[in-house]
Design a protein around this motif. Structure first.
Motif, short mmCIF file in Angstrom:
data_model
loop_
_atom_site.label_atom_id
_atom_site.label_comp_id
_atom_site.label_asym_id
_atom_site.label_seq_id
_atom_site.Cartn_x
_atom_site.Cartn_y
_atom_site.Cartn_z
N ALA A 100 15.03 -4.39 8.13
CA ALA A 100 14.78 -5.32 9.22
C ALA A 100 13.72 -4.79 10.18
O ALA A 100 13.97 -4.63 11.38
N ALA A 101 12.52 -4.52 9.65
CA ALA A 101 11.37 -4.21 10.50
C ALA A 101 10.92 -5.51 11.17
O ALA A 101 11.44 -6.60 10.87
N ALA A 102 9.92 -5.42 12.04
CA ALA A 102 9.54 -6.57 12.87
C ALA A 102 9.17 -7.79 12.05
O ALA A 102 9.75 -8.86 12.20
N GLY A 103 8.16 -7.66 11.17
CA GLY A 103 7.67 -8.80 10.41
C GLY A 103 8.70 -9.38 9.46
O GLY A 103 8.96 -10.60 9.47
N PRO A 104 9.32 -8.56 8.59
CA PRO A 104 10.33 -9.09 7.68
C PRO A 104 11.48 -9.81 8.39
O PRO A 104 12.04 -10.77 7.83
N GLN A 150 0.84 -1.19 0.00
CA GLN A 150 0.00 0.00 0.00
C GLN A 150 0.88 1.25 0.00
O GLN A 150 1.93 1.27 0.65
N ALA A 151 0.43 2.26 -0.71
CA ALA A 151 1.23 3.49 -0.85
C ALA A 151 1.04 4.37 0.38
O ALA A 151 0.40 5.43 0.33
N ARG A 152 1.61 3.90 1.48
CA ARG A 152 1.60 4.67 2.72
C ARG A 152 3.00 5.13 3.05
O ARG A 152 3.99 4.52 2.65
N ARG A 153 3.10 6.18 3.83
CA ARG A 153 4.39 6.82 4.09
C ARG A 153 5.42 5.86 4.66
O ARG A 153 6.60 5.90 4.29
N GLU A 154 4.99 4.95 5.55
CA GLU A 154 5.96 4.08 6.21
C GLU A 154 6.55 3.04 5.27
O GLU A 154 7.54 2.38 5.61
N LYS A 155 6.00 2.88 4.06
CA LYS A 155 6.56 1.92 3.11
C LYS A 155 7.86 2.45 2.48
O LYS A 155 8.62 1.68 1.90
N ARG A 156 8.09 3.74 2.50
CA ARG A 156 9.36 4.36 2.12
C ARG A 156 9.83 3.97 0.71
O ARG A 156 10.99 3.59 0.52
N ILE A 157 8.97 4.12 -0.25
CA ILE A 157 9.37 3.86 -1.64
C ILE A 157 10.43 4.86 -2.09
O ILE A 157 11.21 4.58 -3.01
N GLU A 158 10.49 6.02 -1.44
CA GLU A 158 11.53 6.98 -1.80
C GLU A 158 12.93 6.41 -1.56
O GLU A 158 13.88 6.72 -2.28
N PHE A 181 3.25 -10.74 -11.49
CA PHE A 181 4.39 -9.86 -11.21
C PHE A 181 5.49 -10.64 -10.48
O PHE A 181 6.68 -10.47 -10.77
N PHE A 182 5.10 -11.47 -9.52
CA PHE A 182 6.10 -12.25 -8.80
C PHE A 182 6.77 -13.28 -9.70
O PHE A 182 7.98 -13.54 -9.59
N GLN A 183 6.00 -13.88 -10.59
CA GLN A 183 6.58 -14.90 -11.47
C GLN A 183 7.53 -14.30 -12.49
O GLN A 183 8.44 -15.00 -12.97
N SER A 184 7.34 -13.03 -12.83
CA SER A 184 8.25 -12.39 -13.79
C SER A 184 9.40 -11.66 -13.10
O SER A 184 10.32 -11.18 -13.77
N ALA A 185 9.37 -11.59 -11.77
CA ALA A 185 10.41 -10.85 -11.03
C ALA A 185 11.60 -11.74 -10.72
O ALA A 185 11.49 -12.96 -10.57
N ASN A 186 12.76 -11.11 -10.60
CA ASN A 186 13.99 -11.79 -10.21
C ASN A 186 14.39 -11.48 -8.77
O ASN A 186 15.14 -12.23 -8.16
N LEU A 187 13.88 -10.36 -8.26
CA LEU A 187 14.25 -9.92 -6.91
C LEU A 187 13.13 -9.06 -6.34
O LEU A 187 12.51 -8.28 -7.07
N MET A 188 12.89 -9.22 -5.04
CA MET A 188 11.89 -8.41 -4.32
C MET A 188 12.64 -7.49 -3.36
O MET A 188 13.59 -7.91 -2.69
N VAL A 189 12.22 -6.21 -3.31
CA VAL A 189 12.81 -5.26 -2.36
C VAL A 189 11.68 -4.66 -1.52
O VAL A 189 10.57 -4.44 -2.02
N HIS A 190 12.00 -4.40 -0.26
CA HIS A 190 10.98 -3.92 0.69
C HIS A 190 11.67 -3.04 1.72
O HIS A 190 12.55 -3.51 2.43
N ALA A 191 11.25 -1.77 1.80
CA ALA A 191 11.96 -0.82 2.65
C ALA A 191 11.11 -0.27 3.79
O ALA A 191 11.48 0.72 4.42
N ALA A 192 9.97 -0.91 4.10
CA ALA A 192 9.09 -0.39 5.15
C ALA A 192 9.81 -0.32 6.49
O ALA A 192 10.56 -1.21 6.86
N GLU A 193 9.53 0.76 7.22
CA GLU A 193 10.12 0.90 8.55
C GLU A 193 9.21 0.32 9.63
O GLU A 193 9.66 0.07 10.74
#
Length: 491
Positions: free
Chosen positions: A419-423, A320-328, A385-397
């Motif tokens: 390294a947020a709690a869930g990941p 979801q495009a929320r601030r804590e996801k930190r796509i920037e 999208f996952f089947q065509s991807a080679n790598l997943m990135v996730h920067a949520a705080e």
């Protein structure tokens, strides 16, 4: 005799505006409660300040009548028959109140359903699962509804319903074991309270199962007045770095651990770290808490049928495009990566929508990334999208779990995540992906570059990722464990 006490202001556990904990016992019936409440008020520093007041709800004669009904089947049957009469006539719901705001201008109280008592809950045969959003909202909510539907399929002793604030006629959900109903169980204004009370009575509801609704966000006194048990599956993401002052910690401890107020009958945490946070920060009693990690459909999220094309490398991020996801942060990583000639075959894709999407898209254009960093919006199914991807990135705080990480891993995609709690629970650092400190942008980019340079590393960690998800995070395991927890709460 009636006395009034000020509510204990604890503050909202999610970090928003404070709420008031309700006290619903007469002083003569529970002297220890009165002492504990005054202690909590003093600790919280709120004694003597303005606030809402509540009338006592404890009625010994009423409880004696309930015990008589439970001991006498004929009396119990008569009580349930009266409940159905009440359900058929909404005029019984609105005028009568068992609790009112004590100050001028206070909020109205709660509908009185005197025939409904929590002791009668075991004889009821309905469960109401609640969703916060309309039925046309997909993404992770499709998984949440699917899990609840499968749980309902296991709880065959009950008639299950699912409440959406709006039935749009464009539902994205395939529901087999629950009856959809239009009810807003989160925004408990007086109109919604009356509708909910009527529905509970008409459908013999024993329990209301919320999703991400801490007690401070609901009118718990009203819900308890309906005679139902309340269960909350906590899936919101919280900042585990926040710490309370000692007075606030003591206030929460007294209210929740000693007085047993501001609590659901059962709290279900979606990860181990979420459970620890609920115990340590919000002071949920351990006996009212179970941990059931989220799960995903490992039969749906599978690797592509053919080998991935390493000549064109796709990096995906989703959420979801929320601030804590930190796509920037990911945009800055992409800027660094895509500036290097060796990564001329690399592109990035973001799947998701929300309040921050427009701002992030604008930033991508300003950084000159528009052609190689795509924003495709929200999609009902992320499998292609996952089947065509080679790598997943996730920067949520902040991330309580991270369903999209587990889904990508099930498709044999390695993950680089902050390294947020869930990941930190899902990703096995160094074998299914990499975990990077929350503010280590250089470390994040270096981890991404390492995977982009080494197709064999991606393949090995991708296979290990799927094996980990199948073993630990299957939807079947989650459904089984949640169904057992809910059944146990109703036993």
């Amino acid at each position: 005799m009636e006395r009034r006490y000020r509510f204990v202001r604890l503050g909202d556990d999610a970090g928003d505006a404070g709420k008031f904990g309700r006290v619903a016992h007469a002083p003569e019936a529970a002297p220890g409660l009165r002492t504990g409440l005054l202690c909590a008020n003093a600790v919280a520093g709120r004694r003597g300040r303005g606030g809402v007041r509540g009338r006592c709800l404890y009625q010994p004669a009423r409880h004696r009548a309930v015990r008589h009904r439970l001991a006498d089947p004929a009396a119990a049957g008569a009580g349930r028959a009266r409940n159905r009469v009440l359900a058929g006539n909404a005029s019984h719901l609105a005028p009568s109140f068992v609790q009112r705001g004590g100050d001028a201008g206070g909020q109205a109280g709660h509908p009185a359903l005197s025939a409904w008592d929590r002791e009668d809950c075991m004889s009821r045969k309905g469960i109401l699962f609640c969703m916060r959003y309309p039925d046309d909202q997909g993404f992770v909510w499709r998984t949440v509804v699917r899990v609840r539907d499968r749980i309902a399929g296991q709880l065959t002793d009950y008639d299950s319903h699912v409440a959406f604030p709006k039935l749009t006629g464009r539902s994205v959900h395939k529901i087999q074991h629950m009856q959809p109903v239009e009810l807003d169980c989160y925004n408990l204004n007086e109109a919604n309270k009356a509708k909910l009370a009527q529905f509970v009575a008409a459908n013999d509801i024993a329990a209301i199962v919320y999703m991400s609704a801490l007690p401070t966000s609901l009118d718990m006194a009203f819900l308890h007045s309906l005679g139902v048990k309340t269960i909350n599956t906590e899936q919101d993401s919280f900042d585990h770095r926040v710490r309370d002052s000692l007075p606030r910690q003591l206030a929460k401890f007294v209210v929740r651990r000693v007085l047993k107020r501001q609590l659901h009958d059962l709290h279900i945490a979606n990860s181990t770290s979420q459970g620890e946070w609920l115990k340590s920060y919000t002071k949920i009693p351990p006996e009212r808490l179970v941990i059931v990690p989220n799960g995903i459909d490992t039969d749906h999220f599978v690797p592509p049928p053919d080998a991935r094309d390493d000549s064109r490398v796709q990096v995906i991020c989703a959420g979801q495009a929320r601030r804590e996801k930190r796509i920037e942060l990911i945009l800055r990583c992409a800027e660094r990566v895509l500036a290097q000639p060796e990564f001329a075959n690399v592109s990035f894709t973001y799947v998701g929508d929300g309040e921050m999407r427009t701002q992030w898209e604008k930033l991508a254009k300003e950084m000159g990334l528009a052609k190689r960093f795509r924003f495709v919006g929200a999609r009902a199914d992320l499998l292609p999208f996952f089947q065509s991807a080679n790598l997943m990135v996730h920067a949520a705080e902040r991330e309580s779990f991270g369903l999209v990480l587990a889904e990508a891993m099930a498709c044999e995609v390695p993950v680089v995540a902050c390294a947020a709690a869930g990941p930190s629970e899902i990703v096995a650092d160094g074998s299914t992906g990499r975990l990077v400190a929350l503010d280590d942008e250089d470390g994040f980019a270096e981890a991404v570059e390492a995977y982009l340079r080494d197709p064999s590393l991606r393949a090995a960690h991708g296979k290990a990722a799927r094996a980990r998800v199948v073993e630990r995070y299957s939807m079947e395991r989650q459904v089984r464990d949640m169904a057992e927890a809910i059944a146990g709460a109703l036993a």
